[in-house]
Design a protein around this motif. Structure first.
Motif, PDB file in Angstrom:
ATOM      1  N   TRP A  68      -7.452 -16.278  34.275  1.00  0.00           N
ATOM      2  CA  TRP A  68      -7.775 -15.196  35.481  1.00  0.00           C
ATOM      3  C   TRP A  68      -6.510 -15.165  36.431  1.00  0.00           C
ATOM      4  CZ3 TRP A  68     -11.609 -12.686  34.355  1.00  0.00           C
ATOM      5  CH2 TRP A  68     -12.629 -13.185  33.530  1.00  0.00           C
ATOM      6  N   PRO A  69      -6.577 -14.324  37.504  1.00  0.00           N
ATOM      7  CA  PRO A  69      -5.393 -13.780  38.247  1.00  0.00           C
ATOM      8  C   PRO A  69      -4.581 -14.935  38.802  1.00  0.00           C
ATOM      9  CG  PRO A  69      -7.015 -12.299  38.505  1.00  0.00           C
ATOM     10  CD  PRO A  69      -7.791 -13.253  37.678  1.00  0.00           C
ATOM     11  N   ARG A  70      -5.126 -15.946  39.661  1.00  0.00           N
ATOM     12  CA  ARG A  70      -4.517 -16.876  40.098  1.00  0.00           C
ATOM     13  C   ARG A  70      -3.813 -17.804  39.223  1.00  0.00           C
ATOM     14  NH1 ARG A  70      -0.884 -17.960  43.674  1.00  0.00           N
ATOM     15  NH2 ARG A  70      -1.106 -20.115  44.712  1.00  0.00           N
ATOM     16  N   SER A  71      -4.304 -18.152  37.925  1.00  0.00           N
ATOM     17  CA  SER A  71      -3.536 -18.681  37.194  1.00  0.00           C
ATOM     18  C   SER A  71      -2.340 -18.352  36.686  1.00  0.00           C
ATOM     19  CB  SER A  71      -4.487 -19.102  35.932  1.00  0.00           C
ATOM     20  OG  SER A  71      -5.458 -19.919  36.125  1.00  0.00           O
ATOM     21  N   MET A  72      -2.282 -16.636  36.495  1.00  0.00           N
ATOM     22  CA  MET A  72      -1.350 -15.849  36.032  1.00  0.00           C
ATOM     23  C   MET A  72      -0.205 -16.129  37.179  1.00  0.00           C
ATOM     24  SD  MET A  72      -1.421 -15.160  32.915  1.00  0.00           S
ATOM     25  CE  MET A  72      -0.084 -13.823  33.176  1.00  0.00           C
ATOM     26  N   GLU A  73      -0.506 -16.109  38.481  1.00  0.00           N
ATOM     27  CA  GLU A  73       0.366 -15.943  39.465  1.00  0.00           C
ATOM     28  C   GLU A  73       1.267 -17.288  39.572  1.00  0.00           C
ATOM     29  OE1 GLU A  73      -2.021 -13.410  42.863  1.00  0.00           O
ATOM     30  OE2 GLU A  73      -1.898 -15.551  43.274  1.00  0.00           O
ATOM     31  N   VAL A  74       0.537 -18.421  39.268  1.00  0.00           N
ATOM     32  CA  VAL A  74       1.116 -19.958  39.318  1.00  0.00           C
ATOM     33  C   VAL A  74       2.043 -19.902  38.027  1.00  0.00           C
ATOM     34  CG1 VAL A  74      -0.645 -20.910  40.953  1.00  0.00           C
ATOM     35  CG2 VAL A  74      -0.768 -20.954  38.420  1.00  0.00           C
ATOM     36  N   LEU A  75       1.543 -19.430  36.879  1.00  0.00           N
ATOM     37  CA  LEU A  75       2.256 -19.607  35.565  1.00  0.00           C
ATOM     38  C   LEU A  75       3.393 -18.650  35.765  1.00  0.00           C
ATOM     39  CD1 LEU A  75      -0.587 -19.639  33.082  1.00  0.00           C
ATOM     40  CD2 LEU A  75       1.098 -21.562  33.309  1.00  0.00           C
ATOM     41  N   SER A  76       3.236 -17.590  36.547  1.00  0.00           N
ATOM     42  CA  SER A  76       4.405 -16.387  36.629  1.00  0.00           C
ATOM     43  C   SER A  76       5.519 -17.264  37.591  1.00  0.00           C
ATOM     44  CB  SER A  76       3.966 -15.315  37.311  1.00  0.00           C
ATOM     45  OG  SER A  76       5.061 -14.325  37.565  1.00  0.00           O
ATOM     46  N   GLN A  77       5.055 -18.057  38.508  1.00  0.00           N
ATOM     47  CA  GLN A  77       6.189 -18.436  39.562  1.00  0.00           C
ATOM     48  C   GLN A  77       6.499 -19.690  38.892  1.00  0.00           C
ATOM     49  OE1 GLN A  77       3.283 -18.798  43.034  1.00  0.00           O
ATOM     50  NE2 GLN A  77       5.283 -18.412  43.986  1.00  0.00           N
TER      51      GLN A  77
END
Length: 628
Positions: A68-77
């Protein structure tokens, strides 16, 4: 370290038990935080990661599929976003159908189409096996490989060894790589052990950590495969088919052209078969999606499992043993939260343990891992209890609404109401040493917390730092703020410089005061006005180690040059908030400005007023509570 060719005692900083996404993520972070070029640590953190099954066997497991979006944000960082988006199916559409095959709206996964406040306005669907491939490839760059066919047996914590020192934990590992009859045991001595060994964890029991919860009689089928044909109207949508026999049937378009179908298989259906095997699952899958038709070209995986919910009472024990992922909290796949909750555990623990091991962070901060993650896991378990019953076609026992309501309608409402939690965008933490927030003035804290669960979440300490677009200097090109703050185990001080003359004066004062705090990395904010024989004067000349802190300055307008606006160089890198959207989303008064301290994991740690005379002392005090 390379896999063990033959059993031999191992002496490392960290032993990770379980090489699923959570264990691999933690191993990756610890290497990323302690190896050049991202780290100046004198010695890389040594990690030994074991896995009971070889990779080919692991790949026969279906397991999780959605970020989900927040997981993708932290993985992107963490530098992994591009690799995932290159392979995933970005699902932006949902579709729900009643028992007659008529599309109904506002049910099923309809919240998916209303995602906001994130770049990732979709579900990123990538099967766990491919996620693990990404992590393994990254680990290999650091010279770390998974020791397969190695099983955790037991552990011993030597209380005579000071917490955090090598040898405090001794773990017994069984190496079965030699085949039957040639199993051998070896010992791993380590500072810390992390149990990422799934819902049937052995680490949790060995560490003496109790858990709460139970297992229901419900059994769910999951089947992944490539369809030769289907009459499903929207096969590339996140789908829900409301079957009177199989409950709320799940339909997910997977990577590499595959599709996942999931449904509850009640006792009456199970009694029809002597054995539950792949042929049975295929036949039942065809019946579950009625009135639509499917024909399989290939089945990659199929399984039936019991639904249960458990959560550990503590996520670490004896100042040495951590639990993460399903080992800490197990639940159904009804809300698609399993791999996401594990990623949240990993990103929360990773920077804390990494900085403790490199001697920068105070060991006491490790206590915040349980403080922050356990309440969120408990919330997920309670939420999942209702979801799993509704997915099975029944109303929860404690449902306070109309008992005659259609469970499919109730399911859609609950998923919609929990959009902030489902997407991860409103997951927040209470005040602690790493979250400087005072909730004492809230008359009704429960109501306040509920309000904070509405997307977009508040830009306050304990909640995620919103991702907004700002402009680069000179080129005036848009860039996402989270991209400017990669997770390399460093804190970010983000200064929103105000428009008013008072705010500009406050900025100059803040910058001058920073030069008196050597630990705040004055080299990143050079005081060019004060020189002696060409040497910068940095105020405090003590030999205290420089803290892992970077600065960003956000100007409230698009200008030709930051110096002309500020009368000095900015603090760190500078960007422009031309439309005012960044100030607005961070709830900053554009005239007076504000200062945020962001944690390495992308959550806000503290907020201060730019005009406060004590702003630098306050920043120093907050960071001083965390860092040596």
């Amino acid at each position: 370290m390379a896999p063990q060719e033959s059993p031999a005692d191992v002496d490392v900083d960290v032993l990770i038990v379980g090489a699923g996404p959570v264990g691999l993520n933690l191993a990756y972070q610890l290497q990323r935080y302690s190896n050049p070029p991202l780290s100046s640590a004198a010695k890389p953190i040594s990690v030994h990661i074991i896995e009971k099954y070889p990779k080919p066997k692991q790949e026969t497991f279906g397991r999780a599929v959605t970020f989900w979006p927040r997981s993708m944000e932290v993985l992107s960082q963490m530098g992994l976003g591009d690799q995932i988006t290159q392979q995933c199916v970005a699902v932006r559409q949902s579709a729900a159908y009643d028992k007659s095959g008529t599309e109904v709206f506002g049910r099923g996964w309809s919240f998916l189409e209303g995602i906001e406040d994130s770049r990732f306005k979709f579900a990123s669907v990538l099967r766990q096996r491919f996620v693990e491939d990404i992590f393994r490839a990254e680990l290999k760059k650091f010279g770390v490989e998974v020791s397969e066919n190695n099983s955790f047996v037991d552990l011993e914590v030597d209380e005579s060894v000071p917490a955090g020192e090598k040898g405090r934990v001794k773990a017994t590992i069984l190496d079965t790589s030699g085949g039957e009859g040639k199993e051998k045991k070896y010992t791993v001595k380590c500072r810390y052990l992390i149990g990422c060994d799934g819902s049937r964890t052995l680490v949790r029991g060995a560490a003496g950590i109790e858990s709460e919860g139970d297992r229901t009689e419900d059994k769910w089928v999951r089947i992944d495969g490539v369809l030769k044909s289907t009459t499903m109207p929207k096969p590339r949508a996140y789908g829900a088919i409301e079957s009177p026999v199989y409950g709320n049937v799940l339909w997910i378009p997977l990577d590499h052209g595959a599709t996942r179908i999931g449904f509850a298989m009640n006792e009456d259906r199970r009694k029809l078969y002597k054995e539950l095997n792949q042929d049975v699952f295929i036949e039942e899958a065809k019946l579950s999606v009625k009135p639509f038709e499917i024909e399989y070209e290939r089945v990659d995986w199929a399984s039936v499992y019991s639904v249960g919910q458990r959560v550990a009472k503590n996520f670490w024990a004896k100042e040495a043993v951590f639990l993460a992922g399903d080992a800490a909290h197990s639940h159904s796949s009804g809300a698609g939260q399993g791999m996401n909750a594990g990623m949240h555990d990993a990103v929360n623990l990773g920077w804390k343990l990494g900085l403790v091991l490199t001697g920068v962070l105070k060991r006491d901060v490790l206590e915040t891992y349980t403080l922050e993650r356990q309440p969120n896991a408990a919330k997920l378990i309670k939420y999942d209890e209702d979801i799993s019953v509704l997915v099975s076609g029944r109303l929860p026992k404690d449902y306070a609404g109309d008992r005659s309501e259609d469970p499919n309608v109730v399911l859609g409402k609950i998923l919609q109401q929990a959009k902030g939690f489902n997407t991860g965008l409103t997951i927040g933490f209470g005040p602690n040493v790493a979250v400087l927030r005072d909730d004492s003035g809230e008359e009704d804290l429960a109501a306040t917390v509920a309000k904070r669960s509405i997307v977009p979440g508040p830009a306050i300490p304990g909640y995620r730092a919103p991702d907004v677009q700002v402009l680069t200097p000179a080129l005036w090109e848009p860039v996402w703020l989270q991209n400017l703050m990669p997770n390399v185990a460093r804190f970010y001080v983000v200064v929103f410089a105000g428009k008013s003359a008072q705010a500009k004066e406050a900025f100059l004062t803040m910058k001058a005061d920073i030069q008196k705090k050597s630990r705040l990395s004055p080299s990143k904010a050079p005081l060019v006005e004060a020189k002696s024989n060409g040497v910068h004067l940095n105020g405090d000349s003590s030999s205290a180690q420089e803290w892992p802190v970077d600065f960003l300055t956000i100007l409230p307008e698009k200008v030709g040059n930051a110096w002309f606006e500020l009368g000095t160089d900015p603090l760190g890198r500078v960007y422009y908030d031309a439309e005012g959207s960044a100030n607005s989303r961070y709830q900053v008064n554009v005239d007076s400005g504000a200062v945020f301290v962001l944690r390495p994991d992308g959550w806000i740690g503290a907020r201060f007023e730019l005009g406060s005379k004590s702003v630098v002392d306050d920043i120093d005090s907050y960071l001083g509570g965390l860092l040596h």
